[in-house]
Write an enzyme that holds these catalytic residues in place. Structure first.
Site, PDB file in Angstrom:
ATOM      1  N   ASP A 107      -3.882 -15.722   9.666  1.00  0.00           N
ATOM      2  CA  ASP A 107      -4.548 -16.786  10.421  1.00  0.00           C
ATOM      3  C   ASP A 107      -3.920 -17.001  11.790  1.00  0.00           C
ATOM      4  OD1 ASP A 107      -5.915 -17.070   8.167  1.00  0.00           O
ATOM      5  OD2 ASP A 107      -5.359 -19.168   7.783  1.00  0.00           O
ATOM      6  N   TYR A 112      -5.217 -14.681  14.229  1.00  0.00           N
ATOM      7  CA  TYR A 112      -6.590 -15.042  14.592  1.00  0.00           C
ATOM      8  C   TYR A 112      -6.560 -16.191  15.602  1.00  0.00           C
ATOM      9  CZ  TYR A 112     -11.479 -16.429  14.139  1.00  0.00           C
ATOM     10  OH  TYR A 112     -12.790 -16.738  14.407  1.00  0.00           O
ATOM     11  N   ILE A 130     -12.421 -29.124  13.062  1.00  0.00           N
ATOM     12  CA  ILE A 130     -11.586 -30.012  13.866  1.00  0.00           C
ATOM     13  C   ILE A 130     -10.702 -29.207  14.799  1.00  0.00           C
ATOM     14  CG2 ILE A 130     -11.186 -32.335  12.993  1.00  0.00           C
ATOM     15  CD1 ILE A 130      -9.636 -31.296  10.749  1.00  0.00           C
ATOM     16  N   LYS A 184      -4.011 -31.143   5.338  1.00  0.00           N
ATOM     17  CA  LYS A 184      -5.056 -30.164   5.645  1.00  0.00           C
ATOM     18  C   LYS A 184      -4.994 -29.104   4.557  1.00  0.00           C
ATOM     19  CE  LYS A 184      -7.346 -27.655   9.288  1.00  0.00           C
ATOM     20  NZ  LYS A 184      -7.448 -26.287   8.818  1.00  0.00           N
ATOM     21  N   LYS A 231      -6.816 -38.808  11.577  1.00  0.00           N
ATOM     22  CA  LYS A 231      -8.162 -39.290  11.897  1.00  0.00           C
ATOM     23  C   LYS A 231      -8.061 -40.739  12.344  1.00  0.00           C
ATOM     24  CE  LYS A 231     -10.165 -36.245   8.446  1.00  0.00           C
ATOM     25  NZ  LYS A 231     -10.692 -36.102   7.083  1.00  0.00           N
ATOM     26  N   CYS A 238      17.032   5.157 -13.465  1.00  0.00           N
ATOM     27  CA  CYS A 238      17.391   3.823 -12.989  1.00  0.00           C
ATOM     28  C   CYS A 238      18.456   3.931 -11.897  1.00  0.00           C
ATOM     29  CB  CYS A 238      17.924   2.989 -14.157  1.00  0.00           C
ATOM     30  SG  CYS A 238      18.620   1.413 -13.634  1.00  0.00           S
ATOM     31  N   CYS A 272      21.861   2.410 -13.557  1.00  0.00           N
ATOM     32  CA  CYS A 272      22.599   2.977 -14.685  1.00  0.00           C
ATOM     33  C   CYS A 272      22.189   4.420 -15.002  1.00  0.00           C
ATOM     34  CB  CYS A 272      22.426   2.108 -15.931  1.00  0.00           C
ATOM     35  SG  CYS A 272      20.795   2.236 -16.666  1.00  0.00           S
ATOM     36  N   CYS A 324      13.534   0.423 -16.850  1.00  0.00           N
ATOM     37  CA  CYS A 324      14.742   1.175 -17.148  1.00  0.00           C
ATOM     38  C   CYS A 324      14.934   1.117 -18.659  1.00  0.00           C
ATOM     39  CB  CYS A 324      15.922   0.518 -16.436  1.00  0.00           C
ATOM     40  SG  CYS A 324      17.509   0.965 -17.151  1.00  0.00           S
TER      41      CYS A 324
HETATM   42  S1  IVH Z   1     -12.096 -33.248   8.293  1.00  0.00           S
HETATM   43  C1  IVH Z   1     -15.393 -33.688  11.284  1.00  0.00           C
HETATM   44  N1  IVH Z   1     -10.008 -33.287   6.683  1.00  0.00           N
HETATM   45  O1  IVH Z   1     -10.332 -27.908   7.836  1.00  0.00           O
HETATM   46  C2  IVH Z   1     -14.139 -33.435  10.530  1.00  0.00           C
HETATM   47  N2  IVH Z   1     -10.974 -31.182   7.192  1.00  0.00           N
HETATM   48  O2  IVH Z   1     -11.628 -27.487  10.790  1.00  0.00           O
HETATM   49  C3  IVH Z   1     -14.335 -32.405   9.501  1.00  0.00           C
HETATM   50  N3  IVH Z   1      -9.882 -29.300   6.041  1.00  0.00           N
HETATM   51  O3  IVH Z   1     -12.863 -26.118   7.138  1.00  0.00           O
HETATM   52  C4  IVH Z   1     -13.175 -31.960   8.769  1.00  0.00           C
HETATM   53  N4  IVH Z   1      -8.383 -30.483   4.959  1.00  0.00           N
HETATM   54  O4  IVH Z   1     -12.528 -27.705   5.231  1.00  0.00           O
HETATM   55  C5  IVH Z   1     -10.920 -32.515   7.307  1.00  0.00           C
HETATM   56  N5  IVH Z   1      -8.187 -33.495   5.253  1.00  0.00           N
HETATM   57  C6  IVH Z   1      -9.094 -32.731   5.865  1.00  0.00           C
HETATM   58  C7  IVH Z   1      -9.124 -31.337   5.697  1.00  0.00           C
HETATM   59  C8  IVH Z   1     -10.078 -30.591   6.384  1.00  0.00           C
HETATM   60  C9  IVH Z   1      -8.859 -29.266   5.177  1.00  0.00           C
HETATM   61  C10 IVH Z   1     -10.609 -28.109   6.499  1.00  0.00           C
HETATM   62  C11 IVH Z   1     -12.093 -28.238   6.432  1.00  0.00           C
HETATM   63  C12 IVH Z   1     -12.595 -27.413   7.554  1.00  0.00           C
HETATM   64  C13 IVH Z   1     -11.450 -27.360   8.475  1.00  0.00           C
HETATM   65  C14 IVH Z   1     -11.752 -28.221   9.678  1.00  0.00           C
END
Ligand code: IVH
Length: 692
Positions: free
Chosen positions: A35, A38, A85, A123, A300, A419, A422, A437
């Site tokens: 990731d 990416y 997000i 997350k 949030k 091995c 041994c 072994c």
């Molecule tokens: S909120 C509008 N809360 O992260 C807000 N997303 O880029 C929408 N994800 O694939 C997402 N944990 O599946 C939110 N506590 C969390 C999260 C969460 C994982 C993932 C979600 C999405 C990506 C958001």
């Protein structure tokens, strides 16, 4: 400064790469790069587009959420788009400060205004799912897809036990719950272990295993993959007064029976004792101990009216941000492949790596598990690989970056015939994936591991007997068997290199102390294959005395909770070896003791439902599902998710569905609530309404 043409070319190249990797990741569940890699490509593209807005196109990967519908699933148009997000890639505290500063600026707040309140949560690293409840009933589950259109995976999602089919206390016309389907790390390890033992394909990480399971065209496969779920948000809502804050909304979802993680807080601003930074640090410190993977946390803005004021920019809300932790997967190079010999003689190929920082630590070795897995992944010395380190588990090589095609793979590693410790011959039993072994306790590596296993805290606990000392004892020929540990005196110990009299005395005291143990610890310490702590406890409880266990037939062993044919066979084989019985006798002779217990009553008396499997379906008049399950389990019964020939009873309530049909088809005994209570010998009057 590169000219515009080369910039355009680079942009085109990045978009192409990102599309390719997004397809691998989202559509095929087969990522080829970590990731973090990416994200780097993505950010490089974002930066170039930022600097050259004229080159930005609406179809750029930066402008949309990637992912496509697989052929075979019905597309679902989301009533409210599923967005993503913004990610704060700065893994330091400053990431939280920057977000707070941005929110305050956009809300027009000044320094004298009070802190903004945030909901801070994990997350989860899985797959986003929209659950649509109508009048309180789960009617549809869909993946995110491209954010506008996802895939209908209702049948698969219904197999996840944590997801209620009916919400408690609400009949809202429409309530879409959004959250993450994920796989716990222990479930993932067990799944891969099973795959490895059967020579099947292993999964690269829990997220891919979860995503693959949800997007199985056959729900019978999904049901065999242990999945979990956490709710974190809403989609379309009709006929429900959404609470005014994010945290209150999550509380409400939890009260409806949806799983919501407890690892969350309401934070006041970014810095300060209850701020986002503290949450980031707290979770960062316990990340390894969480039972599942996270790749960061999410902040949030808590108040919904403020969320609405902040709104969205292109594909992301301005009121939320993901704050990352160091990646759990990284690229590095395999410098060599060595062999490690374990306690049971298993030969494990281990990749020596160019040091790399993964999941918060520097990793130099990673397991390749066994020869077959090494070949299946087409690993070669010199390759660039993805290593994963998550939780406290041993880092592993998950895949090779741009592996050669299968047909042209020529391994440059061989399993040794002897091995490396041994020199005994290396063997592999037919149908087994592991090389072993054959030296047994003649092999110093196996002896050392056996001693360490016996001495560990969860076994008899010999404080101070660590790897270094065990190496000295075994290499110096002082200790060959477990009982010999207890036979060497202070003098011999003190004569060891760098061993002070006092430490020698401490070891002797620790050995004395370890003699007072319990039967489960002792059994676990013996290191019988397939006998972990839990099984050791079950065995001790069932048999009470070690002699009864040593003489038990496989059939008698099978009567023990959770002991199947493989475990029963392994225990029998262990005690069939005269030298193993000798070890037990000698350990008793040197004074190892434990309090004796009477064996459990026969399974029938102690646990009247032992050996019986129940399936619950539909809604019982006054017993909640969890409650019914607890009552059955308390008497030794098992509750399974699906009906099969092995099912003893099906307990059916109102609106029982296909499980009831199947039970009738198979001619199984079907009980209603009263029937169940009668079977369990429980007075119906003692049951309070568990459904309310
Ligand atoms: S909120 C509008 N809360 O992260 C807000 N997303 O880029 C929408 N994800 O694939 C997402 N944990 O599946 C939110 N506590 C969390 C999260 C969460 C994982 C993932 C979600 C999405 C990506 C958001």
């Amino acid at each position: 400064m590169p000219n515009d043409e080369s910039v355009a070319e680079r942009i085109a190249q990045l978009r192409e790469q990102l599309r390719h990797h997004a397809h691998q990741y989202y559509t095929l569940d087969a990522p080829q790069i970590p990731d973090a890699e990416y994200d780097r490509l993505f950010q490089a593209l974002e930066a170039l587009e930022e600097a050259h807005p004229e080159l930005r196109t609406p179809d750029s990967p930066t402008q949309r959420v990637l992912g496509q519908v697989l052929e075979g699933f019905t597309p679902v148009r989301h009533a409210v788009p599923m967005l993503s997000i913004r990610t704060e890639t700065d893994t330091e505290a400053t990431g939280a400060l920057a977000f707070d500063a941005r929110v305050r600026r956009e809300l027009g707040l000044t320094e004298s205004d009070p802190p903004v309140e945030y909901g801070a949560e994990l997350k989860f690293d899985g797959l986003a799912i929209n659950l649509r409840y109508e009048n309180g009933l789960l009617v549809q589950a869909a993946t995110r897809g491209d954010g506008e259109v996802g895939e209908d995976v209702t049948q698969n999602i219904r197999t996840i036990r944590q997801i209620p089919h009916r919400l408690k206390g609400t009949r809202a016309e429409v309530l879409e719950v959004r959250g993450e389907v994920y796989m716990r790390r222990d479930d993932f390890d067990k799944l891969n272990e099973r795959q490895r033992e059967s020579g099947g394909k292993t999964f690269v990480n829990p997220r891919n295993a979860a995503a693959g399971a949800v997007r199985q065209l056959d729900p019978n496969i999904t049901v065999q993959r242990p999945l979990s779920f956490f709710a974190y948000g809403l989609g379309d809502v009709k006929g429900w007064a959404v609470p005014p804050t994010h945290s209150a909304m999550l509380d409400a979802l939890q009260a409806m029976g949806l799983p919501v993680s407890d690892e969350r807080m309401v934070a006041q601003g970014a810095d300060g004792p209850n701020g986002l930074v503290v949450f980031h640090q707290t979770i960062g410190a316990k990340r390894d101990q969480l039972p599942f993977d996270i790749d960061g946390i999410v902040y949030k803005v808590n108040r919904r009216d403020l969320q609405e004021r902040l709104g969205f920019v292109s594909r992301e809300p301005r009121w939320a941000v993901a704050h990352k932790y160091p990646a759990q997967e990284q690229l590095t190079q395999v410098e060599a492949i060595d062999i490690q010999v374990g306690r049971t003689g298993k030969l494990t190929p281990v990749a020596r790596l160019k040091p790399v920082f993964v999941g918060g630590v520097t990793v130099t070795n990673a397991t390749l598990h066994n020869l077959f897995e090494l070949r299946r992944k087409r690993v070669r010395v010199g390759d660039t690989v993805i290593v994963r380190r998550a939780g406290d588990v041993i880092p592993e090589v998950v895949s090779v970056v741009s592996a050669v095609p299968r047909a042209s793979y020529v391994p440059n590693f061989r399993m040794p015939r002897h091995c490396p410790i041994c020199q005994s011959t290396v063997e592999r039993e037919p149908g087994e994936m592991n090389h072993r072994c054959s030296g047994g306790l003649f092999c110093a590596a196996q002896r050392k591991q056996a001693l360490l296993h016996f001495a560990q805290r969860r076994a008899v606990e010999i404080e101070g007997l660590g790897e270094k000392l065990v190496d000295q004892l075994v290499d110096g020929g002082l200790v060959r068997t477990l009982p010999e540990l207890y036979k060497m005196g202070v003098a011999k110990l003190a004569a060891l290199d760098r061993m002070a009299d006092k430490s020698a005395q401490n070891i002797v005291s620790a050995l004395e102390k370890s003699k007072h143990t319990t039967l489960p610890r002792f059994l676990f310490g013996l290191g019988i294959r397939h006998v972990g702590e839990a099984t050791a406890k079950d065995l001790a409880k069932h048999f009470g005395k070690i002699d009864a266990l040593m003489d038990a037939t496989e059939e008698q062993l099978l009567a023990v909770n959770d002991v199947g044919p493989i475990v029963a066979h392994s225990i029998r084989t262990f005690f069939d070896q005269p030298h193993n019985r000798e070890v037990v006798e000698q350990l008793r002779a040197v004074g190892i003791t434990w309090p004796e217990h009477e064996p459990a009553q026969t399974a029938q008396e102690a646990l009247p439902q032992a050996g019986r499997t129940f399936v619950l379906t539909g809604t019982l008049p006054s017993l909640g599902r969890e409650e019914a399950k607890a009552l059955i389990e308390a008497q030794g019964g098992k509750v399974a998710g699906s009906v099969s020939k092995k099912t003893t009873y099906v307990v059916a309530g109102a609106e029982a569905g296909s499980k009831l049909d199947k039970a009738q088809e198979l001619g199984l005994t079907i009980l209603d609530q009263d029937g169940l209570l009668a079977l369990l010998n429980i007075d119906p009057g003692s049951i309070q309404d568990g459904r309310a």
